[in-house]
Design an enzyme around this catalytic site. Structure first.
Site, PDB file in Angstrom:
ATOM      1  N   SER A   1      -9.719   1.892   3.245  1.00  0.00           N
ATOM      2  CA  SER A   1      -8.796   2.559   2.089  1.00  0.00           C
ATOM      3  C   SER A   1      -7.838   1.899   1.368  1.00  0.00           C
ATOM      4  O   SER A   1      -7.379   2.239   0.513  1.00  0.00           O
ATOM      5  CB  SER A   1      -7.950   3.894   2.928  1.00  0.00           C
ATOM      6  OG  SER A   1      -7.154   3.265   3.882  1.00  0.00           O
ATOM      7  N   LYS A  36       0.854  -1.146   0.021  1.00  0.00           N
ATOM      8  CA  LYS A  36      -0.127   0.159  -0.001  1.00  0.00           C
ATOM      9  C   LYS A  36       0.808   1.256  -0.089  1.00  0.00           C
ATOM     10  O   LYS A  36       1.892   1.248   0.739  1.00  0.00           O
ATOM     11  CB  LYS A  36      -0.817   0.028   1.289  1.00  0.00           C
ATOM     12  CG  LYS A  36      -1.954   1.094   1.324  1.00  0.00           C
ATOM     13  CD  LYS A  36      -2.871   1.164   2.601  1.00  0.00           C
ATOM     14  CE  LYS A  36      -4.005   2.069   2.575  1.00  0.00           C
ATOM     15  NZ  LYS A  36      -4.626   2.160   3.647  1.00  0.00           N
ATOM     16  N   SER A  68      -9.812  -0.148   7.282  1.00  0.00           N
ATOM     17  CA  SER A  68      -9.197  -0.312   6.122  1.00  0.00           C
ATOM     18  C   SER A  68      -8.420  -1.404   5.350  1.00  0.00           C
ATOM     19  O   SER A  68      -8.164  -1.383   4.149  1.00  0.00           O
ATOM     20  CB  SER A  68      -8.172   0.977   5.917  1.00  0.00           C
ATOM     21  OG  SER A  68      -8.973   2.065   5.838  1.00  0.00           O
TER      22      SER A  68
HETATM   23  N1  GLN Z   1     -12.946   4.458   6.444  1.00  0.00           N
HETATM   24  C1  GLN Z   1     -12.438   4.619   7.736  1.00  0.00           C
HETATM   25  C2  GLN Z   1     -12.006   6.159   7.647  1.00  0.00           C
HETATM   26  O1  GLN Z   1     -12.452   6.677   6.739  1.00  0.00           O
HETATM   27  C3  GLN Z   1     -11.128   3.852   8.026  1.00  0.00           C
HETATM   28  C4  GLN Z   1      -9.943   4.152   7.294  1.00  0.00           C
HETATM   29  C5  GLN Z   1      -8.597   3.321   7.752  1.00  0.00           C
HETATM   30  O2  GLN Z   1      -8.787   2.277   8.407  1.00  0.00           O
HETATM   31  N2  GLN Z   1      -7.697   3.927   7.306  1.00  0.00           N
HETATM   32  O3  GLN Z   1     -11.465   6.739   8.225  1.00  0.00           O
END
Ligand code: GLN
Length: 488
Positions: free
Chosen positions: A152, A77, A176
């Site tokens: 994400s 990532k 994420s």
């Molecule tokens: N969807 C969550 C957010 O927008 C989690 C994001 C993540 O785990 N980096 O913050």
């Protein structure tokens, strides 16, 4: 080799001399290029990857010792820094940056002789649940390109599901890794906070961020987790407890296992097909000898609000460094003074969602509001952690849906941030509590989209959740279906 061969199968073929790492790496790069319309990759590190692969092939052929992932291609990532390979965290703010160092996890991949083939797309600074927030374009779901892969870590999940690479790294702050794993029908593990070093993971919310593995099978995820986990002098929050052999720990049945089913995770608002699929998975665990135990996590309804105070507060502080002077994009416009330089650079470099979070977080931390928001949220966080402690007195693992929905269409939710945030309801509590959870494929909805089962364990019980996930996986065939294949 078969596109969907596991890392375990690739290692066996490499050891048997049936294939070379150079050939596997070339094939992974070719698939990534051929699948470019998915948008999963931000950068392919062809030269570095092929050089390393050739070196691993040479050492293996010479009978020299090689690492636990010797010659296996992997994607990383873009939130994770890689020496000599551009790293952007999905943001214009970092476009063109080539880090001078490797994250600890990347060093460990290299020490294990894995081959990093490139960097994977994501929501900007890991803020999002659909990968539509990347500054470099969305990622598409390999099961249906009109749909999101989740976020994400959308690029990581999509690249593994599509068979570009057998393994990938993601980061999980509030879901994420697990949510995109669920949307793309692959396995994703969020380790206990501190189990994996965060050194070199670009900070979003430092008290929540964790790096973790993606794979198409639980065994592959266990193998990769064994490489990633462990203490690190560069990260004082990295736990010193010994790392078990996760791969060797798999196996055994579920007889006597107590599986907690939290009532708050099966509530109105959950897609009926998701609920039915997860309930069928619970029945399967029962059929394999587990006992289902009703439990309650009473503070669950407060988790999303708590997370969006704490995560944005930490983000506003972490992202202050991108000012166009010390770090990040600098405006080319004429500026009147240094404040103007900061303002213009940040206005140009950050996308809308990141700006929204910086504003929210700065507000929550500002004098006069701090007690009402940040401090209160910290207290609720403690209550959520206690919910889990109480539940784990009555059961060994918890089993829940990962997300209330399956992969939605691109564009469907992007203009409704609240709707997007609320959908994180089942992944956020475990992040706030700092425990470990895995998403494992457990079926498909009527549209043929994958559904994930979340197994949550107490802190440092990665081995336990992986063992349960593996037993479930071995008794079912969901992980054998792949996008684009007959019957998929
Ligand atoms: N969807 C969550 C957010 O927008 C989690 C994001 C993540 O785990 N980096 O913050």
């Amino acid at each position: 080799m078969n596109t969907f061969a596991t890392a375990g199968e690739l290692l066996a073929a490499l050891d048997a001399g049936e294939v070379t790492s150079v050939a596997l790496t070339e094939a992974a790069l070719a698939r990534a290029r051929a699948g470019a319309e998915l948008g999963a990759w931000l950068h392919l590190a062809e030269e570095q990857a092929l050089t390393r692969a050739a070196d691993v092939d040479r050492r293996r052929a010479a009978g020299e010792p090689v690492g636990a992932l010797a010659g296996v291609p992997i994607g990383v990532k873009d939130q994770i820094v890689t020496r000599g390979i551009p790293t952007t965290a999905g943001s214009k703010m970092l476009a063109g940056w080539v880090p001078p160092y490797d994250a600890t996890v990347v060093e460990r991949l290299h020490a294990a002789d894995a081959i990093v083939v490139g960097k994977l797309n994501q929501d900007e600074f890991a803020m999002g649940s659909s990968n539509e927030r990347s500054a470099f374009g969305p990622v598409r779901n390999p099961w249906d390109p009109s749909r999101v892969p989740g976020g994400s870590s959308g690029g990581s999940a999509a690249a593994v599901a599509a068979g570009h690479v057998p393994l990938a790294l993601g980061t999980d702050t509030g879901g994420s890794i697990r949510q995109p794993a669920s949307f793309c029908g692959v396995v994703g593990l969020k380790p206990t906070y501190g189990r994996v070093s965060r050194y070199g993971a670009i900070a979003f919310a430092s008290s929540l961020d964790q790096i973790g593995p993606f794979g198409r099978t639980v065994a592959d995820v266990a193998r990769l987790m064994g490489v990633l986990a462990g203490p690190d002098d560069h990260d004082s929050t990295a736990l010193r407890s010994p790392v078990p052999d996760y791969l060797a720990g798999l196996g055994g049945d579920l007889a006597g296992l107590r599986v907690g089913v939290p009532e708050e995770y099966f509530v109105a608002g959950i897609d009926p097909e998701v609920e039915a699929t997860v309930r069928a998975a619970l029945a399967q665990l029962e059929a394999q000898g587990a006992t289902l135990v009703p439990v309650s996590l009473p503070h669950t309804p407060y988790a999303v609000a708590t997370y969006y105070i704490l995560a944005t507060a930490e983000a506003s502080s972490n992202l202050a460094r991108y000012d166009g002077v010390r770090f990040g994009h600098r405006t080319a416009e004429r500026v009147s003074d240094v404040a103007d330089l900061y303002a213009k650079s940040r206005a140009e470099g950050f996308g809308d969602e990141v700006k929204r979070r910086i504003i929210l977080g700065t507000y929550a931390l500002s004098s006069g509001y701090y007690d009402a928001y940040y401090l209160k949220a910290q207290k609720v966080r403690t209550l959520l952690r206690r919910d889990f402690e109480a539940a784990f007195a009555a059961c060994d693992v918890l089993a829940t849906p990962v997300s209330p929905v399956t992969a939605f269409r691109l564009g469907e939710r992007v203009d409704d941030p609240l709707q997007m945030y609320l959908a994180d309801i089942f992944t956020i509590p475990s992040s706030l509590a700092g425990n470990t959870s895995v998403s494992v494929p457990c079926g498909f909805d009527g549209a043929g989209l994958p559904v994930g089962l979340q197994l949550i364990g107490p802190p440092l019980e990665e081995g336990r959740v992986l063992r349960v996930a593996h037993a479930y996986e071995q008794a079912t065939a969901w992980h054998r279906r792949h996008p684009g294949e007959e019957g998929a």
